[in-house]
Write a protein that holds these residues in place. Structure first.
Motif, mmCIF file in Angstrom:
data_model
loop_
_atom_site.group_PDB
_atom_site.id
_atom_site.type_symbol
_atom_site.label_atom_id
_atom_site.label_comp_id
_atom_site.label_asym_id
_atom_site.label_seq_id
_atom_site.Cartn_x
_atom_site.Cartn_y
_atom_site.Cartn_z
ATOM 1 N N LEU A 281 26.605 35.739 -9.920
ATOM 2 C CA LEU A 281 27.128 34.425 -9.572
ATOM 3 C C LEU A 281 26.109 33.392 -10.004
ATOM 4 O O LEU A 281 24.975 33.401 -9.550
ATOM 5 N N CYS B 4 29.156 42.823 -15.834
ATOM 6 C CA CYS B 4 29.002 43.410 -14.515
ATOM 7 C C CYS B 4 27.699 44.210 -14.415
ATOM 8 O O CYS B 4 27.192 44.723 -15.413
ATOM 9 N N PHE C 262 33.459 35.090 -9.739
ATOM 10 C CA PHE C 262 32.898 36.396 -10.047
ATOM 11 C C PHE C 262 33.970 37.438 -9.822
ATOM 12 O O PHE C 262 34.972 37.185 -9.167
ATOM 13 N N THR D 110 32.475 34.246 -16.861
ATOM 14 C CA THR D 110 31.486 34.157 -15.788
ATOM 15 C C THR D 110 30.102 34.129 -16.419
ATOM 16 O O THR D 110 29.960 33.896 -17.605
ATOM 17 N N GLN E 204 29.450 44.158 -9.687
ATOM 18 C CA GLN E 204 29.909 42.769 -9.621
ATOM 19 C C GLN E 204 29.215 41.971 -10.720
ATOM 20 O O GLN E 204 28.137 42.325 -11.172
ATOM 21 N N THR E 205 29.860 40.883 -11.144
ATOM 22 C CA THR E 205 29.191 39.976 -12.064
ATOM 23 C C THR E 205 28.253 39.087 -11.257
ATOM 24 O O THR E 205 28.470 38.855 -10.072
#
Length: 124
Positions: free
Chosen positions: A75, A118, A81, A114, A72-73
């Protein structure tokens, strides 16, 4: 005299079999199902109050029975995200690589901005 020698020989053989069997039993336990296991978490999950594809992907990751990874990216100031998951791969390294590739491809496809690239959030 021969009976005593036979007992000692038999005891040695049985001890050898026991020593050989114990590591096999331990390995069987390690190769068991990973389903329901959250694996090694590297970062705290950041779903906040959201529901969506990333939360669904994480639930699929936890339910997977083999080597899997969730990426995940991070936040940050931006509340957006995206994520990627790889399930039931041959090795943990292979699934981590594939999860990162899938996660990064989402950002390229939808041209999302974002807080960065990731990262692997959880792996098993």
């Amino acid at each position: 005299m021969k009976l005593k020698t036979m007992r000692l020989a038999l005891a040695s053989v049985l001890a050898g079999l026991l020593v050989a069997a114990v590591p096999g039993a331990a390995m069987t336990k390690d190769k068991g199902s990973l389903a329901g296991n959250e694996g090694k978490k590297r970062y705290p999950l950041q779903f906040q109050q959201t529901e969506g594809p990333c939360q669904k992907a994480y639930k699929e990751y936890v339910a997977a029975s083999g080597h899997s990874a969730y990426a995940q990216t991070h936040l940050g100031a931006v509340e957006a995200f995206y994520c990627g998951v790889s399930l039931n791969g041959p090795t943990a390294q292979a699934t981590e690589k594939q999860a990162l590739e899938r996660c990064n491809s989402v950002g390229k496809k939808y041209k999302l901005k974002t807080t960065g690239k990731c990262a692997i959030y959880a792996s098993k």
